[in-house]
Design a protein around this motif. Structure first.
Motif, PDB file in Angstrom:
ATOM      1  N   MET A 160       0.829  -1.208   0.000  1.00 50.06           N
ATOM      2  CA  MET A 160       0.000   0.000   0.000  1.00 50.06           C
ATOM      3  C   MET A 160       0.867   1.262   0.000  1.00 50.06           C
ATOM      4  SD  MET A 160      -3.196  -0.957  -0.084  1.00 50.06           S
ATOM      5  CE  MET A 160      -2.527  -2.172  -1.236  1.00 50.06           C
ATOM      6  N   HIS A 161       1.890   1.292   0.842  1.00 50.97           N
ATOM      7  CA  HIS A 161       2.715   2.496   0.905  1.00 50.97           C
ATOM      8  C   HIS A 161       3.461   2.718  -0.407  1.00 50.97           C
ATOM      9  CE1 HIS A 161       5.995   5.064   3.024  1.00 50.97           C
ATOM     10  NE2 HIS A 161       5.040   5.809   2.521  1.00 50.97           N
ATOM     11  N   ARG A 162       3.975   1.652  -0.995  1.00 49.35           N
ATOM     12  CA  ARG A 162       4.643   1.808  -2.291  1.00 49.35           C
ATOM     13  C   ARG A 162       3.673   2.346  -3.337  1.00 49.35           C
ATOM     14  NH1 ARG A 162       7.677  -3.047  -4.783  1.00 49.35           N
ATOM     15  NH2 ARG A 162       8.323  -1.404  -6.244  1.00 49.35           N
ATOM     16  N   ALA A 163       2.449   1.850  -3.343  1.00 49.42           N
ATOM     17  CA  ALA A 163       1.466   2.298  -4.326  1.00 49.42           C
ATOM     18  C   ALA A 163       1.043   3.734  -4.070  1.00 49.42           C
ATOM     19  CB  ALA A 163       0.250   1.374  -4.317  1.00 49.42           C
ATOM     20  N   GLN A 164       0.890   4.114  -2.810  1.00 49.30           N
ATOM     21  CA  GLN A 164       0.558   5.511  -2.502  1.00 49.30           C
ATOM     22  C   GLN A 164       1.681   6.437  -2.936  1.00 49.30           C
ATOM     23  OE1 GLN A 164      -0.192   4.838   1.671  1.00 49.30           O
ATOM     24  NE2 GLN A 164      -2.406   4.905   1.417  1.00 49.30           N
ATOM     25  N   ALA A 165       2.910   6.029  -2.668  1.00 50.63           N
ATOM     26  CA  ALA A 165       4.047   6.827  -3.130  1.00 50.63           C
ATOM     27  C   ALA A 165       4.092   6.861  -4.650  1.00 50.63           C
ATOM     28  CB  ALA A 165       5.352   6.262  -2.564  1.00 50.63           C
ATOM     29  N   ALA A 166       3.782   5.743  -5.303  1.00 52.23           N
ATOM     30  CA  ALA A 166       3.781   5.703  -6.766  1.00 52.23           C
ATOM     31  C   ALA A 166       2.750   6.662  -7.345  1.00 52.23           C
ATOM     32  CB  ALA A 166       3.516   4.282  -7.249  1.00 52.23           C
ATOM     33  N   ALA A 167       1.579   6.750  -6.713  1.00 50.31           N
ATOM     34  CA  ALA A 167       0.573   7.701  -7.187  1.00 50.31           C
ATOM     35  C   ALA A 167       1.087   9.127  -7.081  1.00 50.31           C
ATOM     36  CB  ALA A 167      -0.718   7.540  -6.377  1.00 50.31           C
ATOM     37  N   ARG A 168       1.740   9.452  -5.975  1.00 50.66           N
ATOM     38  CA  ARG A 168       2.299  10.803  -5.806  1.00 50.66           C
ATOM     39  C   ARG A 168       3.480  11.037  -6.758  1.00 50.66           C
ATOM     40  NH1 ARG A 168       1.416  13.067  -0.439  1.00 50.66           N
ATOM     41  NH2 ARG A 168      -0.840  12.890  -0.101  1.00 50.66           N
TER      42      ARG A 168
ATOM     43  N   LEU B  88      -6.278   9.553  -9.359  1.00 50.30           N
ATOM     44  CA  LEU B  88      -7.195  10.351 -10.170  1.00 50.30           C
ATOM     45  C   LEU B  88      -6.959  11.844 -10.015  1.00 50.30           C
ATOM     46  CD1 LEU B  88     -10.500   8.342  -9.562  1.00 50.30           C
ATOM     47  CD2 LEU B  88      -8.914   8.169 -11.497  1.00 50.30           C
ATOM     48  N   ILE B  89      -6.727  12.284  -8.772  1.00 51.17           N
ATOM     49  CA  ILE B  89      -6.469  13.711  -8.523  1.00 51.17           C
ATOM     50  C   ILE B  89      -5.415  13.824  -7.430  1.00 51.17           C
ATOM     51  CG2 ILE B  89      -7.400  15.860  -7.604  1.00 51.17           C
ATOM     52  CD1 ILE B  89     -10.043  15.251  -8.887  1.00 51.17           C
ATOM     53  N   TYR B  90      -4.338  14.513  -7.746  1.00 51.04           N
ATOM     54  CA  TYR B  90      -3.360  14.874  -6.723  1.00 51.04           C
ATOM     55  C   TYR B  90      -3.492  16.364  -6.451  1.00 51.04           C
ATOM     56  CZ  TYR B  90       0.934  16.572  -4.640  1.00 51.04           C
ATOM     57  OH  TYR B  90       1.828  17.226  -3.821  1.00 51.04           O
ATOM     58  N   SER B  91      -3.410  16.717  -5.183  1.00 50.73           N
ATOM     59  CA  SER B  91      -3.476  18.142  -4.838  1.00 50.73           C
ATOM     60  C   SER B  91      -2.634  18.405  -3.610  1.00 50.73           C
ATOM     61  CB  SER B  91      -4.930  18.573  -4.587  1.00 50.73           C
ATOM     62  OG  SER B  91      -5.546  17.756  -3.607  1.00 50.73           O
ATOM     63  N   ARG B  92      -2.129  19.592  -3.560  1.00 51.68           N
ATOM     64  CA  ARG B  92      -1.487  20.162  -2.374  1.00 51.68           C
ATOM     65  C   ARG B  92      -1.823  21.635  -2.415  1.00 51.68           C
ATOM     66  NH1 ARG B  92       2.917  19.425  -6.001  1.00 51.68           N
ATOM     67  NH2 ARG B  92       3.959  21.399  -6.535  1.00 51.68           N
ATOM     68  N   PRO B  93      -1.640  22.381  -1.342  1.00 50.83           N
ATOM     69  CA  PRO B  93      -2.036  23.789  -1.359  1.00 50.83           C
ATOM     70  C   PRO B  93      -1.468  24.526  -2.572  1.00 50.83           C
ATOM     71  CG  PRO B  93      -1.517  23.140   0.865  1.00 50.83           C
ATOM     72  CD  PRO B  93      -1.170  21.965  -0.006  1.00 50.83           C
ATOM     73  N   GLY B  94      -2.388  25.048  -3.386  1.00 53.29           N
ATOM     74  CA  GLY B  94      -1.990  25.817  -4.562  1.00 53.29           C
ATOM     75  C   GLY B  94      -1.692  24.979  -5.784  1.00 53.29           C
ATOM     76  N   PHE B  95      -1.999  23.679  -5.754  1.00 58.96           N
ATOM     77  CA  PHE B  95      -1.669  22.817  -6.891  1.00 58.96           C
ATOM     78  C   PHE B  95      -2.735  21.740  -7.031  1.00 58.96           C
ATOM     79  CE2 PHE B  95       0.601  19.596  -9.322  1.00 58.96           C
ATOM     80  CZ  PHE B  95       1.391  20.351 -10.182  1.00 58.96           C
ATOM     81  N   LEU B  96      -3.217  21.547  -8.273  1.00 59.37           N
ATOM     82  CA  LEU B  96      -4.267  20.574  -8.546  1.00 59.37           C
ATOM     83  C   LEU B  96      -3.926  19.865  -9.853  1.00 59.37           C
ATOM     84  CD1 LEU B  96      -7.073  19.507  -7.658  1.00 59.37           C
ATOM     85  CD2 LEU B  96      -8.097  21.357  -8.960  1.00 59.37           C
TER      86      LEU B  96
ATOM     87  N   LEU C  40      -4.623  16.581 -12.569  1.00 61.67           N
ATOM     88  CA  LEU C  40      -5.599  15.619 -13.045  1.00 61.67           C
ATOM     89  C   LEU C  40      -4.901  14.357 -13.552  1.00 61.67           C
ATOM     90  CD1 LEU C  40      -7.962  18.026 -15.039  1.00 61.67           C
ATOM     91  CD2 LEU C  40      -8.005  17.417 -12.614  1.00 61.67           C
ATOM     92  N   LEU C  41      -5.433  13.203 -13.176  1.00 63.64           N
ATOM     93  CA  LEU C  41      -4.966  11.888 -13.611  1.00 63.64           C
ATOM     94  C   LEU C  41      -3.443  11.752 -13.532  1.00 63.64           C
ATOM     95  CD1 LEU C  41      -7.265  11.280 -16.729  1.00 63.64           C
ATOM     96  CD2 LEU C  41      -7.676  10.687 -14.337  1.00 63.64           C
ATOM     97  N   PRO C  42      -2.871  11.988 -12.359  1.00 65.76           N
ATOM     98  CA  PRO C  42      -1.407  11.881 -12.247  1.00 65.76           C
ATOM     99  C   PRO C  42      -0.891  10.463 -12.399  1.00 65.76           C
ATOM    100  CG  PRO C  42      -2.388  12.128 -10.081  1.00 65.76           C
ATOM    101  CD  PRO C  42      -3.495  12.348 -11.069  1.00 65.76           C
ATOM    102  N   ALA C  43      -1.718   9.451 -12.087  1.00 73.01           N
ATOM    103  CA  ALA C  43      -1.214   8.073 -12.123  1.00 73.01           C
ATOM    104  C   ALA C  43      -2.339   7.105 -12.463  1.00 73.01           C
ATOM    105  CB  ALA C  43      -0.581   7.709 -10.782  1.00 73.01           C
ATOM    106  N   LEU C  44      -3.187   7.469 -13.423  1.00 73.63           N
ATOM    107  CA  LEU C  44      -4.267   6.584 -13.822  1.00 73.63           C
ATOM    108  C   LEU C  44      -3.676   5.255 -14.288  1.00 73.63           C
ATOM    109  CD1 LEU C  44      -7.371   6.408 -14.401  1.00 73.63           C
ATOM    110  CD2 LEU C  44      -6.788   6.893 -16.777  1.00 73.63           C
ATOM    111  N   PRO C  45      -4.037   4.130 -13.632  1.00 78.94           N
ATOM    112  CA  PRO C  45      -3.447   2.848 -14.023  1.00 78.94           C
ATOM    113  C   PRO C  45      -3.583   2.593 -15.521  1.00 78.94           C
ATOM    114  CG  PRO C  45      -4.681   2.607 -12.004  1.00 78.94           C
ATOM    115  CD  PRO C  45      -4.961   4.002 -12.505  1.00 78.94           C
TER     116      PRO C  45
END
Length: 798
Positions: A635-643, A694-702, A704-709
Motif C-alpha cells: 500500500m505504501h509503495r502504491a501511494q508513493a507511486a501515485a504521488r 485520479l487527482i493529486y493536490s497540495r495547497p496551490g496545486f491541482l 488531473l490523472l497523475p497516475a491513472l493505471p
C-alpha cells in the motif's frame, strides 16, 4: 447432517446485489470471512450460516488487562550519550544491547505488547434447516444492513442486522414464513486462551528469538438466560472494572421457553433482538447487565423505525463520495468470490471490483471510528494507512476519532520524550492502544524506542485535514501548537553535528529495516527522520505567521535548524538512499519504504519542487522489492507511486493486492497473502491509492490523472472528494478514448491554484476563475474565489 446450500443464481440477484453491496452466495466457514458491520463503537459480524449461525458483538473498549497500570516508557535518557557514542564509533550491536539492558533495569522489559481485545458476546442461532435454496448474504454499505436470506419448501427466511448510530445498539431481525420460525438462541463467551507469543529477529543475521512474557488475564464472565433476554456480566482483574452486555428478545407469535443456557422459540413469525453493551471502568456494578436489559426495554420494538433512524445518519456520510470506473453492469451482481475469480483471469483491473474495495475502505472507517479509530498494529503504515483516505474521502467525523486519540495520548507522549530522550516535546508510541500512549513495544531488533518520526507522521493527517477543509481555527488551535511542541523535541534531540555543520540524527531508525552491511536497526541519519523533521519545521515557518503561532526568535531558530539538516543521498543507481550515510549499504528487499515519506504522506518530493529528488525517489520506489509481502508495504509503495506519477507501478501494486490472496471473501483484507485473519491496512490504503491516482493536490496545486493505471479505468467519474488545496471536487469525469475531461470544483477560500495535466493540454475552457498560462502547455494558473464554483472542460493532446 449439515444443511444443503444452493446459492442464488445470478439472474435472480437484481434488486438484491448491485453497486455498494457486498454479495456472498455461500455462508462463511471461517471468522475472517464473516460479513462485518458497525457504528464505530459497536461491531457485529455474522457467518451467515442458515442452520447454525454465530453472530459476534464487539465493543471497542473491551480488552483483557495484563497489568494494573501500564508500565512507563523505558528510562533511557541517562544512557543516551553512551548509546550515541557507541553508534558513532560503529559499535552498533553494543549500543542496541545497552538500550535493552537499560530499559529492563528501569522496569520496562522489551517485547511488551498491547492488551488484546475480546467480544462482548457471541450469539449462537440454531434453526432446523435441511435445504436452503436461493441462498444469498449481503452487506449494503449505504445502510450498513447485513441481510441473509434463503428459501425452503415452507417459504422465505430472512435475517437482517445492523449497528445503530442513533441508538448505539446492535439490532437483529429474524423472519420466517408465518408460524415457521423455530430457533434456539444461546449467549456465549469464547474461551480466551492467551499464550506467550514468539517473536523473531526480522531476518537479521544471527538474530535471536524470544517470547512476549506478559500474559493478559481473561475477564470472569457470567451469563443468564430469561424469557425476556440474555444478560452477560464480565469482570476484569486488577480492579479494572468490567462490562455489561444484554440481549432483549421480542418474539412475534409462537411460544418461548427458557433454560439455564438457551432460549427456545417455537412456531413464531419473527424475533427482534436488541443488543447493548457498556464498559464500566474502576468497578463492575452488581446487576448492571440486568439494568442494561431494562434500558433496552425503552427502545421501540420496531426494526424498520430503528433502521431508518440509523440510516438517516449513516447514509449521507457514505454518499458524500462516489466513484464510477465505467464497469460492466453485470459485474455488480457477482459475488465476492466470483469477482475475485474473474479478476484473476482478467488482463485489466475489473472496475466493479475496484469500486467495491474503495467503498469497503470507506465503510470500514464508518464502522470502526468511534471513541477510538481503528487500532490494528502500529502507527505509521498500519493505523495511519487504515485512516489514510479519511480526509480526502470527505469523512471528517471519522478522522476526528483519530485526532482525539492522538491528543489523548499527549501526556503519555510527553513522558515518553522525557524518559527516553531527555527531551521536551512529545514522542508518540509506535503501538499505542485504547488504554495508554506509553511506549512499551520495542527490542534490540525493533528499536521503536528510537523511532522519533512516529510523532510527525501522526501529525500529518492533522495538517491534511486543514488542507482539505481550510479550517483556520483547526489550524490555529489544534495543528500548529502540536507542531510547535514537536519542534522542541528536535531542538533537544539534535545536539550533534558533523564536520560540515549538519545535524547527525543518532540514534535513528528506519522501520523496520537495517543497512545491509550493519545488521542492526538503530543507526544514524535515517532519511525518514530527516524528511519528517523538515516537514515539521517548514510547516511552522509557512503557516505559523498566518495563524500568529510562533515568535520572531522561534522563526529564526527553525530556519537555522532547517539549514543544518543533512542532505539526502543517492545510491549507485541514482536511487534515494534509505539512510543519509555514505558508509551504509542499502537493503532493497524490504516491506517498508520509510524513506519515501517525502513522497507519501508528505509533499516534499514533487517534480515542480525538486526534480532531482523526485527522480531519485521514483527510481527507489521502482527498485524496492516486497520483503515478506506485507500488505502495508504494498500500500505504501502504491501511494508513493501515485504521488510520483507512476501509473505502471500503481497498476502493478493494485493487481498484486487484488489477485494474490490479500482480499478475504468478505472484501476485508489480510496482512499477508492467504492468511486467515483480518488486518485492514489494505482496506484503508486502497481508496487512497485510487483517489490520489485520479487527482493529486497540495495547497496551490491541482493535478488531473497523475497516475491513472495504464489500460484501466479509461473512463469514469468521481464526485465528493476533498482536494488538499482547500477545495471540494463536485464532479470530475474523464474519457481517455476521446481525451476529454471535465472538472467542477468549489474553492473553500480565495487562492491561486496551478492546474496541471502532464499528458498535455490541447484545448481548455475555464469558467469561474481568472486564468493565465502556466510555465508550459501542461499548466494553467487560476485565481479562484471562495464558494465560486469553477468549471473546466479540457481536451488532452492525442
Amino acid at each position: 447432517m449439515a444443511a444443503i446450500i444452493n446459492s442464488m443464481p445470478i439472474e435472480k440477484r437484481k434488486g438484491i446485489s448491485g453497486r455498494h453491496i457486498i454479495t456472498c452466495v455461500n455462508p462463511s466457514t471461517e471468522s475472517h470471512n464473516a460479513l462485518p458491520t458497525g457504528n464505530g463503537i459497536i461491531k457485529l459480524s455474522t457467518m451467515g450460516q442458515p442452520e447454525c449461525d454465530i453472530i459476534v458483538i464487539e465493543r471497542e473498549e473491551l480488552m483483557s488487562p495484563q497489568w494494573e497500570t501500564p508500565p512507563k516508557a523505558p528510562q533511557l535518557a541517562n544512557h543516551l550519550d553512551r548509546i550515541r557514542k557507541l553508534i558513532l564509533n560503529k559499535e552498533y550491536k553494543k549500543a542496541a544491547e545497552m538500550a535493552d539492558m537499560a530499559a529492563a533495569q528501569s522496569g520496562t522489559p522489551f517485547t511488551l505488547t498491547a492488551n488484546p481485545s475480546h467480544p462482548a458476546i457471541m450469539l449462537n442461532i440454531n434453526q432446523p434447516v435441511m435445504v436452503a435454496n436461493n441462498y444469498i448474504n449481503t452487506l449494503n454499505m449505504r445502510t450498513s444492513l447485513i441481510t441473509t436470506q434463503w428459501d425452503d419448501e415452507d417459504g422465505h427466511y430472512v435475517r437482517e442486522m445492523f449497528c445503530s448510530r442513533a441508538d448505539n445498539v446492535a439490532v437483529v431481525r429474524i423472519t420466517a414464513p408465518k408460524g415457521h420460525l423455530n430457533m434456539t438462541l444461546r449467549g456465549m463467551f469464547p474461551e480466551l486462551d492467551y499464550k506467550r507469543e514468539e517473536w523473531t529477529s526480522n531476518d537479521i543475521p544471527n538474530g535471536r528469538s524470544g517470547l512476549f512474557d506478559c500474559l493478559p488475564i481473561p475477564p470472569e464472565v457470567t451469563i443468564t438466560h430469561t424469557l425476556s433476554g440474555i444478560c452477560l456480566s464480565g469482570v476484569y482483574e486488577y480492579n479494572r472494572g468490567g462490562f455489561s452486555t444484554a440481549v432483549r428478545t421480542i418474539v412475534n407469535g409462537g411460544s418461548v421457553n427458557c433454560s439455564s443456557d438457551s432460549i427456545a422459540i417455537s412456531n413464531a413469525d419473527s424475533v427482534l433482538l436488541l443488543i447493548g453493551c457498556r464498559r464500566n471502568y474502576h468497578n463492575q456494578p452488581e446487576g448492571d447487565d440486568q439494568r442494561r436489559l431494562d434500558e433496552l426495554e425503552k427502545l421501540p420494538a420496531d426494526f424498520d423505525l430503528l433502521l431508518k433512524r440509523h440510516v438517516d445518519i449513516h447514509q449521507p456520510m457514505f454518499d458524500r463520495l462516489s466513484v464510477d470506473l465505467g464497469g460492466d453492469p453485470d459485474d455488480y451482481l457477482l459475488s465476492t468470490i466470483e469477482l475475485k475469480r474473474k479478476q484473476f483471469l482478467s488482463k485489466e483491473i475489473i472496475p466493479a471490483y475496484m469500486e467495491a474495495m474503495v467503498d469497503m475502505g470507506r465503510f470500514f472507517l464508518l464502522s470502526e471510528c468511534g471513541k477510538f479509530p481503528p487500532i490494528y498494529g502500529h502507527v505509521n503504515v498500519n493505523v495511519n494507512l487504515q485512516v489514510s483516505s479519511g480526509n480526502i474521502a470527505n469523512l471528517p467525523e471519522m478522522m476526528e476519532s483519530f485526532f482525539r486519540w492522538i491528543e489523548w495520548q499527549l501526556p503519555d507522549a510527553r513522558e515518553n520524550a522525557e524518559r527516553i530522550l531527555g527531551a521536551r516535546g512529545f514522542f508518540i508510541a509506535c503501538h499505542p492502544d485504547e488504554e495508554s500512549g506509553n511506549l512499551l513495544h520495542f527490542n534490540e531488533y525493533w528499536p521503536h524506542h528510537f523511532w522519533i518520526s512516529s510523532s510527525g507522521w501522526c501529525l500529518n493527517p492533522f495538517l491534511e485535514h486543514y488542507y482539505c477543509t481550510g479550517d483556520e481555527e483547526f489550524l490555529r488551535e489544534r495543528v500548529l501548537p502540536l507542531y510547535r511542541e514537536l519542534a522542541l523535541l528536535y531542538e533537544d534531540f539534535l545536539t550533534i553535528k558533523d564536520e560540515n555543520g549538519k545535524y547527525v540524527f543518532v540514534p535513528s531508525y528506519s522501520p523496520e529495516n537495517f543497512p545491509a552491511n550493519i545488521n542492526v536497526m538503530a543507526v544514524k541519519n535515517a532519511t525518514m527522520d530527516i524528511s519528517v523533521c523538515r516537514e515539521v519545521l517548514t510547516t511552522l515557518l509557512k503557516y505559523g505567521p498566518q495563524a500568529d503561532i510562533g515568535t520572531p526568535q522561534e522563526y529564526e531558530k527553525w530556519e537555522n535548524m532547517l539549514k543544518c539538516l543533512p542532505d539526502y543521498l543517492t545510491g549507485k543507481y541514482g536511487e534515494l538512499k534509505e539512510w543519509a550515510c555514505h558508509e551504509y549499504e542499502e537493503r532493497y528487499d524490504h516491506r517498508h519504504s520509510s524513506h519515501l515519506y517525502g513522497a507519501y504522506p508528505g509533499d516534499e518530493i514533487q517534480p515542480e519542487l525538486d526534480e532531482d529528488l523526485y527522480r531519485a525517489a521514483f527510481i527507489s520506489n521502482r527498485m524496492r522489492a516486497l520483503g515478506n509481502e506485507s500488505c502495508h508495504g504494498i500500500m505504501h509503495r502504491a501511494q508513493a507511486a501515485a504521488r510520483l506519477k507512476d501509473p505502471w507501478l500503481v497498476q502493478k501494486m493494485l493487481r498484486f493486492t487484488l489477485e494474490s490472496g490479500y482480499v478475504n471473501d468478505n472484501f476485508t483484507t489480510a496482512h499477508n497473502p492467504y492468511t486467515k485473519h483480518v488486518f485492514p491496512d489494505g482496506q484503508g490504503g486502497l481508496p487512497t491509492i485510487l483517489l490520489e491516482s485520479l487527482i493529486y493536490s497540495r495547497p496551490g496545486f491541482l493535478e488531473l490523472l497523475p497516475a491513472l493505471p495504464q489500460e484501466c479505468f479509461q473512463k469514469g467519474s468521481l464526485r465528493g472528494m476533498a482536494a488538499r488545496t482547500f477545495a471540494h471536487i463536485d464532479e470530475f469525469t474523464w474519457d481517455m478514448d476521446s481525451r476529454q475531461m471535465k472538472l467542477v470544483f468549489t474553492p473553500l477560500k480565495d487562492q491561486d491554484i496551478t492546474l496541471c495535466y502532464r499528458g498535455g493540454i490541447e484545448g481548455i475552457e475555464i469558467k469561474g476563475a481568472h486564468v493565465k498560462a502556466g510555465q508550459n502547455a501542461n499548466y494553467y494558473e487560476l485565481t479562484v474565489r471562495e464558494n465560486e464554483q469553477v468549471v473546466i472542460n479540457l481536451q488532452a493532446i492525442k
